[in-house]
Enzyme design. Structure first.
Site, PDB file in Angstrom:
ATOM      1  N   GLY A 173       0.825  -1.206   0.000  1.00  0.00           N
ATOM      2  CA  GLY A 173       0.000   0.000   0.000  1.00  0.00           C
ATOM      3  C   GLY A 173       0.854   1.249   0.000  1.00  0.00           C
TER       4      GLY A 173
ATOM      5  N   ARG B 211       0.924  -4.989  -5.408  1.00  0.00           N
ATOM      6  CA  ARG B 211       1.158  -6.295  -4.810  1.00  0.00           C
ATOM      7  C   ARG B 211       1.756  -7.143  -5.949  1.00  0.00           C
ATOM      8  NH1 ARG B 211      -0.553  -4.486   0.270  1.00  0.00           N
ATOM      9  NH2 ARG B 211      -2.359  -3.190  -0.067  1.00  0.00           N
TER      10      ARG B 211
ATOM     11  N   ASP C  25       5.639  -5.104   6.072  1.00  0.00           N
ATOM     12  CA  ASP C  25       6.234  -6.411   6.352  1.00  0.00           C
ATOM     13  C   ASP C  25       5.979  -7.419   5.230  1.00  0.00           C
ATOM     14  OD1 ASP C  25       3.587  -6.648   6.936  1.00  0.00           O
ATOM     15  OD2 ASP C  25       3.867  -7.481   8.945  1.00  0.00           O
TER      16      ASP C  25
ATOM     17  N   THR D 170       4.598   2.388   5.475  1.00  0.00           N
ATOM     18  CA  THR D 170       3.208   1.929   5.557  1.00  0.00           C
ATOM     19  C   THR D 170       2.480   2.792   6.563  1.00  0.00           C
ATOM     20  OG1 THR D 170       1.771   0.188   6.414  1.00  0.00           O
ATOM     21  CG2 THR D 170       4.040   0.129   7.164  1.00  0.00           C
TER      22      THR D 170
ATOM     23  N   ASP E 221       0.189   1.914   8.437  1.00  0.00           N
ATOM     24  CA  ASP E 221      -0.340   1.126   9.559  1.00  0.00           C
ATOM     25  C   ASP E 221       0.549   1.118  10.799  1.00  0.00           C
ATOM     26  OD1 ASP E 221      -2.634   0.440   8.181  1.00  0.00           O
ATOM     27  OD2 ASP E 221      -1.722  -1.333   7.292  1.00  0.00           O
TER      28      ASP E 221
ATOM     29  N   ASP F 198       2.700  -0.948  11.767  1.00  0.00           N
ATOM     30  CA  ASP F 198       2.690  -2.261  12.411  1.00  0.00           C
ATOM     31  C   ASP F 198       3.970  -3.060  12.115  1.00  0.00           C
ATOM     32  OD1 ASP F 198       2.224  -2.654   9.752  1.00  0.00           O
ATOM     33  OD2 ASP F 198       0.454  -3.886   9.994  1.00  0.00           O
TER      34      ASP F 198
ATOM     35  N   ARG G 164      -5.975  -3.078   9.691  1.00  0.00           N
ATOM     36  CA  ARG G 164      -6.581  -4.396   9.687  1.00  0.00           C
ATOM     37  C   ARG G 164      -6.223  -5.195  10.946  1.00  0.00           C
ATOM     38  NH1 ARG G 164      -9.037  -6.299   4.994  1.00  0.00           N
ATOM     39  NH2 ARG G 164      -8.498  -4.295   4.098  1.00  0.00           N
TER      40      ARG G 164
END
Lengths: 329, 329, 329, 329
Positions: free
Chosen positions: A12, A73, A104, A127, A129, A131, A173
């Site tokens: 993303g 992707r 990741d 990213t 996120d 994470d 997510r």
């Protein structure tokens, strides 16, 4: 001595990826390294879709969202054939190293290529996120918070004007980073995210109770619940409907969605992206391999690429506790 | 056991001060403490100009710049009589503690009151300058960077359209934090700030050289120099004029000035302000006195109020070195 | 039947110029016309510095400030030799028409070329100043207002926090459009612009009186005066100093300067730019010559290029009167 | 001679409503009229929930979204009993006039009260939808466009990075104003709104065709379709799914929703709101009754309240035609 490096953005997109590409190219130039940029993430690598990147190509991209190298992707990289092909292209183009800007999932792609590739592999966390383990913040996270905030502030205006309850669904997510941070920053009355425990269908008392409490005791003029995606069976719209039924008063849902990925990067992301892009190139010249360039306690550091998704990064326990204390007051 | 605390904002206003006041009031409410807010910084204390602050008074202020308590400098506090009077009012109002949101000047005010006051004194760093020791960032700094960036990005459009040289002056009387951070984030071609060494009148080769180098070698379409205030005798407008004369081409100066203090706080400032406001109240209940609540390595910490201006805080040496390396390339 | 047109941007850059270039290229493509873009305004014409513009060259430029064609003033065009040379290049490149995006100075350049050129000349008003007759608004004006507003709103935060008087200087050398519009929209307490009459040095009662009145009667927490550039001998900083002396209280000046020219164009400017760019090309195919494409009462119209600077455009008399009525209340 | 007026905001909130309330209060003060503000639209009128509004109550609200008077729908006003009660309260409070800021639904409420009320009734168009006849623009429309644009620009970043197709759903239940304007301003590749004709389920060739055409011929890197709400059976998410199936490539939908109603009003809305609020009060003093204060061709005008929803206002035919011409090219 390395001479030529490849760079790509994968997964993303995140605001600040362009700032990172710029830093990679400018730093490589200072070290007399050639840079080749692959388009569309690992797809460009497999398809030999690339361009030489010179300092003039990265002028004035620092302030733009998205990525000039495109992202994607790449399913082919999940096959043995794909990773062998990727390594073959890297060898063919005489690249001494590959620098991957992504999350990741993208780093797992790099790890898969490693056994077949003679050069160095390094990652930079890009990213929204946040994470990825091994760095306090990933590139794009700070901008995503401010984008979410901007939207929640606007919804607050309407919620206030109508004295209404709104649910705002944010991305993330598997983690509540964006939701907790934006929720605290927006002064949200309630935050629903994985780290705060699950919400079950038709067992809404944990959600409804604080609303009723707040309305009774504090004369709240509006009530905003920030919700991480995938927090409720059927989604946030279903949650809004179920709350509406329970309370007997209309409750609306807004799904922020993809606007959280784009936009001009804020200062914090531009600086982080610049620092990590520069540091990654510098560390490549020192031989770094299978590492991610991250920032911990304001220091640029290397962290094993293989461990970036090992441990679930913890969101600030102080803020978690504070939010729960205030909400239950 | 403390029962009642006072709070005030002092010195230059900073985005996030309201978010901090809100956190102080909400946290105090959770601990069953009463809160009294003084208007106009220490002036309101001296003049007994105050109001009780309840949770409903701080609803939906988290997103606003400025400070609902107003701010001010206070000359009277520089006199023995002033500090005695300040302490007397604190006693009269039966305040067990005073919480000061401001910069190191404001903290010196608190230290002056201390010998005369039986209660606890705690500071929270609120200043766009980020020049307070004992915390990685002060409240307002992140927003000031983004405000400066927004302006520099706009100037870039015009500089690019005209292929011109622009100087942009940023705040920071004694430190280069804002200038370095905004300069890196804006992709400024040159940064002039105290930490990069002085620029002398009529000895402009250190400034002119890189401009000529960049224009010759890199086909730059624009050239932006970010300048900390007070970097040149006669000011930034004089510097622009002197560069124009040296180069024989027009060079313009923009002074950002006070727009850097205002505006909606960004997420990072709202979160920091919330965390530090909450932590300061919590630590007061544990007896903290003559301390500042700061954040270091993402942990809320206490730091002696008396030492917040002792040591000159260092700006990120990695970015300093990188900027110099790139600029000289 | 025309086949090939040239386009250039000239004078001060204005947000929306890129949106206009895009509309010109897309519309020309729909009419099967070739488009050639000159760089750096009329300089690119004189120096044969140009590029063919196809639809793919104008993708996703609609949201960017500045101008991809660059802009510039052009002294050479003020000479007989210059205009003859300009016409010669137009003939040499077989251009049937030239489209100029700029202000009235740029249009005078076009008029100077006309006697020597066999093709058609058309203008599109692109200037933040909105001082071109024949159109209700020029491209860039709406964005400049919002940029100014954003800055004034930030200054309001600080002015309010300190209960201070601020002067904010806006662009508009000969007209008060930006100043009046931004002043009304910001809720400025006082507006100083050419249309409101001059302010003389050391005769400040017209400025000071309303300040004193407002502070006494209305409990104003801040006082903002919006000032058009060149409104006071010595400039706005001198005005602030003189007011400070008269009032015995500090009054600060902010000069917004060049940030008003740049930035992402707002919707109104992108739509106006699109409409006028499309209309100008369409009217060229119908033979328009020595005209400006403007918008009056929401209708695209043609207006003689020679008259665009004839008559001083009037700023909204209703708002002028209202502001004076409110200020004196 | 009128002495006392009431004011309320009704229906969906719109940025600029506060600017309008401010202008009403300041203008009324200049005319020595008292102002009473009702909370929650007509509900506050029925429930006698009101407050006196003085100039100090409207200081520094001009820049805030939402409405300090709150808004609401009011079912009770749809009954005979409700309108009689409303008129009775107006008489009881000795109000000579009522000023309603809202959309055509709110104006129908005013018309229903009219037969029972001896005073004057005047409307001001405040709705983001711009679907009120008798004014070129309604208060809030310009801001809603810029909010939508900001989101679409962000989605463009991601769409570009991934070379993807995105659908963005905008508000406008019965009209395509927001969709057309934001679509043109964003450079959307396709616009779907009532005025462009319906799209039928499983007959998607009108939508699919241009996508395929664009991708083949123009090397588009992204494709954005702006969609008015209620344009497709099952909604915009269903439309995205159906397009995905037809094209065999993923197409995502974003629903902007309520963020379009909030936010800081842009300059155009603040100026329009100020002008119409001032004009409405002024015209009340001249006896205006059953009128709406609108702006046509930059002139403040009165328009019969009963006709504001009679005729469907037309969206700019020039831009409609241009968009279709470009899209089919």
């Amino acid at each position: 001595m390395i001479k030529r490096i490849g760079v790509l953005t994968s997964g993303g997109d995140a605001p600040g990826m362009n700032a990172c590409i710029r830093a990679v190219v400018l730093t490589a130039s200072a070290y007399n390294l050639d840079v080749v940029g692959f388009d569309h993430g690992f797809n460009g690598l497999l398809e030999e879709d690339y361009q030489t990147l010179l300092p003039q190509h990265v002028q004035h991209i620092i302030q733009h969202g998205g990525t000039i190298l495109k992202s994607a992707r790449c399913k082919a990289l999940h096959t043995e054939q794909g990773v062998i092909q990727a390594a073959a292209v890297l060898h063919k183009l005489q690249l001494d190293a590959l620098l991957i800007i992504g999350g990741d999932g993208s780093f797992r792609g790099a790890l898969a290529i490693a056994p077949h590739y003679r050069g160095q592999l390094i990652g930079v966390p890009g990213t929204i996120d946040n994470d990825v383990d091994g760095t306090d913040f990933s590139i794009g996270f700070a901008t995503a918070i401010d984008t979410a905030l901007d939207a929640i502030d606007k919804i607050r205006d309407t919620a206030d004007a109508f004295e209404r309850i709104f649910l705002v669904e944010l991305m993330g997510r598997h983690s509540g980073y964006i939701t907790l941070s934006a929720g605290i920053a927006a002064g949200a009355e309630q935050i629903i995210c994985p780290e705060f425990g699950p919400v079950y269908k038709n067992q809404l008392s944990s959600v409804i109770g604080p609303i009723q409490h707040a309305q009774l005791l504090r004369g709240k003029t509006s009530y905003i619940i920030v919700v991480a995606e995938n927090s409720y069976p059927g989604g946030t719209i279903a949650l809004a409907e179920d709350i509406s039924i329970e309370l007997g008063t209309e409750c609306r849902a807004c799904i922020l969605g993809h606007i959280q990925r784009g936009g001009k990067p804020v200062g914090a992301d531009r600086i982080l992206a610049t620092k990590l892009g520069a540091y990654a190139v510098e560390q490549l010249t020192h031989g770094a391999h299978l590492m991610m360039a991250g920032e911990i306690n304001q220091q640029a550091v290397l962290f094993p690429l293989a461990q970036t998704s090992d441990k679930k990064k913890q969101i600030d326990p102080y803020l978690v506790r504070w939010q729960q204390q205030i909400a239950s007051d």
